[in-house]
Design a protein around this motif. Structure first.
Motif, PDB file in Angstrom:
ATOM      1  N   LEU A  17       1.618  16.585  -1.043  1.00 36.60           N
ATOM      2  CA  LEU A  17       1.668  15.454  -0.413  1.00 36.60           C
ATOM      3  C   LEU A  17       0.187  14.790  -0.610  1.00 36.60           C
ATOM      4  O   LEU A  17       0.491  13.451  -0.983  1.00 36.60           O
ATOM      5  N   ALA A  18      -0.890  14.863  -1.595  1.00 31.40           N
ATOM      6  CA  ALA A  18      -1.781  14.722  -1.493  1.00 31.40           C
ATOM      7  C   ALA A  18      -1.720  13.540  -2.788  1.00 31.40           C
ATOM      8  O   ALA A  18      -1.855  12.817  -3.620  1.00 31.40           O
ATOM      9  N   PRO A  19      -1.163  14.731  -4.260  1.00 29.83           N
ATOM     10  CA  PRO A  19      -0.346  13.938  -5.639  1.00 29.83           C
ATOM     11  C   PRO A  19      -0.020  12.809  -4.989  1.00 29.83           C
ATOM     12  O   PRO A  19       0.326  12.182  -6.247  1.00 29.83           O
ATOM     13  N   VAL A  20       1.701  12.827  -4.605  1.00 32.60           N
ATOM     14  CA  VAL A  20       1.991  11.922  -4.144  1.00 32.60           C
ATOM     15  C   VAL A  20       1.410  10.340  -3.428  1.00 32.60           C
ATOM     16  O   VAL A  20       1.382   9.357  -4.054  1.00 32.60           O
ATOM     17  N   ALA A  21       0.574  10.977  -2.610  1.00 33.29           N
ATOM     18  CA  ALA A  21      -0.054   9.998  -1.897  1.00 33.29           C
ATOM     19  C   ALA A  21      -0.576   9.337  -2.521  1.00 33.29           C
ATOM     20  O   ALA A  21      -1.019   7.689  -2.862  1.00 33.29           O
ATOM     21  N   LYS A  22      -1.371   9.703  -2.932  1.00 30.11           N
ATOM     22  CA  LYS A  22      -2.270   9.195  -4.883  1.00 30.11           C
ATOM     23  C   LYS A  22      -1.959   8.140  -5.645  1.00 30.11           C
ATOM     24  O   LYS A  22      -1.959   7.027  -5.936  1.00 30.11           O
ATOM     25  N   ALA A  23      -0.869   9.190  -5.845  1.00 29.33           N
ATOM     26  CA  ALA A  23       0.289   7.819  -7.061  1.00 29.33           C
ATOM     27  C   ALA A  23       1.048   6.917  -6.656  1.00 29.33           C
ATOM     28  O   ALA A  23       0.696   5.536  -6.781  1.00 29.33           O
ATOM     29  N   LEU A  24       1.314   7.051  -4.852  1.00 20.42           N
ATOM     30  CA  LEU A  24       1.635   6.108  -4.097  1.00 20.42           C
ATOM     31  C   LEU A  24       0.669   4.511  -3.941  1.00 20.42           C
ATOM     32  O   LEU A  24       0.345   3.165  -3.976  1.00 20.42           O
ATOM     33  N   ARG A  25      -0.888   5.281  -3.535  1.00 16.29           N
ATOM     34  CA  ARG A  25      -1.617   4.408  -3.085  1.00 16.29           C
ATOM     35  C   ARG A  25      -1.976   3.436  -4.622  1.00 16.29           C
ATOM     36  O   ARG A  25      -2.400   1.790  -4.634  1.00 16.29           O
ATOM     37  N   GLN A  26      -1.424   4.092  -5.734  1.00 21.26           N
ATOM     38  CA  GLN A  26      -1.974   2.931  -7.337  1.00 21.26           C
ATOM     39  C   GLN A  26      -1.403   1.386  -7.390  1.00 21.26           C
ATOM     40  O   GLN A  26      -1.110   0.641  -8.037  1.00 21.26           O
TER      41      GLN A  26
END
Length: 858
Positions: free
Chosen positions: A264-273
């Motif tokens: 969840l965290a790696p995906v959320a960070k990539a999507l935030r960028q």
């Protein structure tokens, strides 16, 4: 005198190490323990420590790892003690026997550890690349889902999924650019086995997963999700597919499946960028049963942490039935309204809180800005006294501000409209129409953005142009007043500079226009202007030297590979050479190397998204062709286009213009036009494919798309030289990995070289192509053969020019030899140098005789 290392010492050291280490570090602990205690005592120590990882503990993985590792070697008990000391462990008098290693030994072990890490990284990258190739193969062979036991059990629809040959449900695992890296496979027997369905999910061995996802959105799997998500302003993120499907079907919002809580965290960070301005909603699982057993609620903790990391919102399903944990369970138990109510209530509450906080922030920022504005008021008064109108808009590093005037003529506090937005030039086309503005700004990450916006998009409420700016990363005020003032700000600017705009990439005089830049020089600035944010397929990674050494040099000796890459260099030369559009088709069996050749050609200009597919509609193909004007269009898998329209598509691509259409008021709509080279591949040729649709092939169609046998005749499919690789498959995989690592730089360097040599380019390419054509085209050849032969000669000459420019890594003459080999193969497959109509009649008579035998003619 030293005493032996005891289990108590190991336990004391392990107490300082977290059991949830990365897998390679966790395995090193097992190696260290096994070097001293290779029996059951050692396993008990390792297993007891591993159980401290909570829900990440897997007894089977623990046992298999213990059996597979070897004690001794480069990892001994000293390594374990060193790791523990770095974590705070201190040797007491009771542990005097355990003497730390001397500096030389420690340095040697650290070097060994660094080398192991490098080796592990290389193995991981190789495994990722291999899994990605397998994923692409499985995905291409899979079929759309009509029904599946897993979907029936979860009561959801297949959103972009496919079904494999063994009946497994396939979920694509993609990155931010849409590249396929892995597949999650759900076995068809998941419902009937003793374990729950969730335990039957598997990924391809060695494949990537961290930071990758699958998107569910209303536009469908083939649409660009980025625009849909930016337009929605909200993106939901869930663990598994069933949960994501329930959320999408009940709320209508786009949803991302992250596959598990740890991702969840790696995906959320990539999507935030990728989406800096939207609201990310982490829809976590509520693992209450796990919490009762281990004290840890993984779903809640991971979703909450991920939401905190990206400034998002975490929501959870409630109330849940006994033994259930996610939104799919709530969907099935309480219906869609229950899911929708929870998510929408959380979003509304979050937005209300943000708006309140935003108003306070705007007031504070406005006060700070007031000081700078006051300094400008005196100047404004002086301007007004001199007859100059006061400009209510100001621009600074914080953005665009508006200072209005009340009924008494007093100016109020400044209000923020958007982040810094500059209008550099006014644009118009060569005919004096299509006026617009060249806008420049930085996105939230500081990346410079530029967009030539048509002025007509300011008509109406302006929602269309604001959506594009938001999509590109401009921050705009959330109030209706701010949105209206933004339109007023743009329309009231009058930049001194002017520029020529065009909606067509390719040659414009001696300049070459791309979606994001213009290469070359011209008397007036030229910019690419379009109504929408266009996907930029012209991307680069690595240098020309890297591409030349790692990709170009491997093509030498392989006529089909050299010819495909030379086609990429030939695309921009059609116009200088005065030649019409046309193409080539590589025909051959599956896994013969056709797609590899196409990928290498695509990597001259860009990454994976440069390569297109035949699987599209006629209208979409016209737009794709226009987007590749003066370049090479690459289309894979001819069998995916409707056989009834395949011939017309070949005509359309080669004729260089779209179909004539009328507007709503029955006036003629402007046609799209292009001049380009196209390269295709498939298991069947154009004639055979059209025959499947009961269509007769015309000679003009075969002339416009020359059919080249992909088999080079060396018993290696499309390859003739493997460059020390074991077999064609290994060579193809190596080429795919290298082409995925470096791409795009040769294409950009090629365009720069062409623009620098624009004055002599026409004479050089025409003389080179004519000389090669005279060598390889038979004198008695018909006009049709002459026409196709000239196209082959152009490709050969283009490759030689690129070699001269230092881009290919090929020896002189390599491109010409490959063009001649491919032309000879086309000529042999065609059946002679005469007119195609005569050749077709002779083939028909021969076929009739073969089918009916000599007896009928005795």
């Amino acid at each position: 005198m030293q005493r032996p290392v005891t289990p108590e010492l190991i336990r004391a050291a392990l107490d300082h190490l977290p059991a949830a280490l990365p897998r390679h570090e966790w395995a090193r602990v097992a190696m260290a323990i096994k070097s001293e205690f290779p029996d059951s005592i050692g396993f008990d120590l390792f297993d007891a420590w591993s159980q401290q990882a909570g829900d990440r503990y897997d007894s089977k993985a623990c046992k298999s790892t213990w059996r597979s590792v070897k004690g001794g070697g480069g990892v001994g008990i000293g390594t374990l003690l060193h790791m523990a000391k770095e974590a705070g462990f201190q040797l007491s008098k009771d542990h005097a026997a355990a003497i730390p290693p001397d500096p030389e030994t420690l340095a040697a072990r650290e070097r060994e550890q660094a080398q192991r890490q490098r080796d592990e990284l290389a193995r991981r990258d190789a495994a990722h690349a291999l899994a990605a190739i397998k994923a692409a193969e499985f995905w291409a062979q899979a079929l759309p889902v009509e029904s599946h036991a897993y979907l029936a059990d979860k009561q959801v629809k297949p959103h972009g999924l496919r079904i494999g040959g063994d009946g497994s449900l396939l979920l694509p695992v993609r990155d931010a650019q849409g590249a396929l890296w892995n597949l999650q496979c759900i076995r068809p027997d998941g419902i009937n086995c003793t374990r729950p369905v969730e335990m039957q999910k598997r990924f391809l061995k060695g494949g990537r997963k961290s930071g990758l996802w699958h998107t569910l959105h209303a536009a469908g799997d083939d649409a660009d999700a980025r625009e849909v998500i930016d337009a929605a302003g909200v993106l939901l993120i869930a663990e598994g597919f069933a949960t994501a499907a329930s959320l999408h079907e009940t709320t209508g919002q786009p949803v991302v499946c992250a596959f598990d809580a740890g991702n969840l965290a790696p995906v959320a960070k990539a999507l935030r960028q990728r989406h800096p301005t939207i609201l990310l909603v982490l829809c976590g699982d509520d693992d209450r049963d796990t919490e009762a057993k281990t004290g840890t609620n993984t779903g809640r903790s991971k979703a909450t942490a991920a939401a905190r990391a990206v400034g998002g919102l975490a929501v959870f399903p409630e109330p849940l039935p006994e033994g259930k944990s996610d939104f799919n369970d709530l969907h099935q138990a309480a219906g869609p309204d229950a899911v929708r109510a929870i998510v929408e209530a959380a979003i509304d509450a979050h937005r209300t809180a943000r708006m309140a906080a935003g108003s306070a922030t705007d007031d504070a920022t406005g006060l700070r800005h007031q000081q700078a504005t006051n300094a400008r008021r005196e100047t404004a008064k002086d301007d007004e006294s001199e007859g100059n109108a006061f400009d209510p808009f100001t621009l600074d590093d914080e953005g665009v501000w508006h200072q209005g005037m009340d009924q008494n003529g007093r100016r109020g506090s400044p209000s923020w409209i958007c982040s810094r937005l500059e209008l550099q030039a006014q644009t118009r086309d060569a005919d004096g129409g299509a006026w617009g503005y060249l806008l420049t700004f930085d996105d939230p990450l500081g990346n410079a953005k530029q967009w030539a916006m048509p002025a007509r998009m300011l008509s109406g409420d302006g929602g269309e142009y604001r959506a594009t700016l938001l999509h590109m990363g401009l921050r705009i005020g959330s109030t209706p007043k701010a949105r209206n003032l933004l339109t007023q700000y743009v329309q009231s600017r009058a930049p001194d500079e002017f520029a020529i705009c065009t909606d067509r990439i390719g040659w414009h005089g001696k300049s070459f226009v791309l979606p994001r830049e213009t290469i070359g020089t011209s008397p007036e600035r030229i910019v690419f202007q379009t109504d929408n944010a266009v996907e930029n397929t012209f991307r680069s990674r690595g240098s020309v030297e890297q591409w030349r050494e790692r990709v170009g040099a491997l093509c030498v000796g392989n006529s089909r590979l050299v010819f495909a890459v030379a086609c990429a260099f030939a695309g921009p030369l059609l116009r200088p050479a005065g030649m019409e559009s046309g193409g080539f088709h590589l025909r051959g069996d599956s896994s013969s190397g056709k797609t590899t050749a196409l990928k290498l050609a695509a990597r001259v200009y860009g990454g994976e998204n440069y390569l297109q597919r035949w699987r599209t509609t006629d209208n979409a193909l016209e737009a794709i062709a226009a987007a590749h004007n003066d370049c090479l269009l690459i289309l894979d898998e001819l069998a995916q286009v409707d056989p009834r329209t395949a011939g017309e598509c070949a005509y359309m691509l080669a004729n260089g213009s779209s179909k004539g259409r009328a507007t709503r008021n029955v006036s003629l709509r402007a046609r799209m036009a292009w001049r380009m080279l196209f390269l295709s591949a498939g298991e069947v040729g154009l004639a055979d494919h059209m025959a499947e649709g009961m269509k007769r092939t015309r000679t003009g169609q075969e002339v416009r798309m020359a059919d080249i046998p992909a088999d080079a005749g060396a018993g290696l499919g499309a390859f003739e030289r493997l460059h020390n690789h074991e077999g064609g498959a290994a060579f193809a995989r190596h080429l795919a990995r290298q082409a995925a690592a470096v791409y795009g730089a040769p294409g950009r360097a090629w365009m720069e070289w062409l623009c620098e040599n624009a004055d002599t380019l026409k004479d050089r390419i025409r003389s080179g192509a004519q000389a090669l054509g005279m060598q390889m085209i038979p004198e008695a050849a018909s006009g049709q053969v002459q026409r196709v032969g000239e196209r082959f000669a152009l490709v050969g000459a283009a490759g030689e020019l690129a070699t001269e420019a230092g881009l290919t890594g090929w020896p002189a003459g390599e491109s010409e030899r490959s063009a001649r080999a491919c032309f000879d193969a086309w000529l042999a497959a065609r059946g002679g140098i005469g007119n195609g109509e005569v050749t077709a009649m002779l083939r028909a008579v021969t076929k009739f005789v073969e089918l009916n035998g000599e007896g009928r003619f005795t």
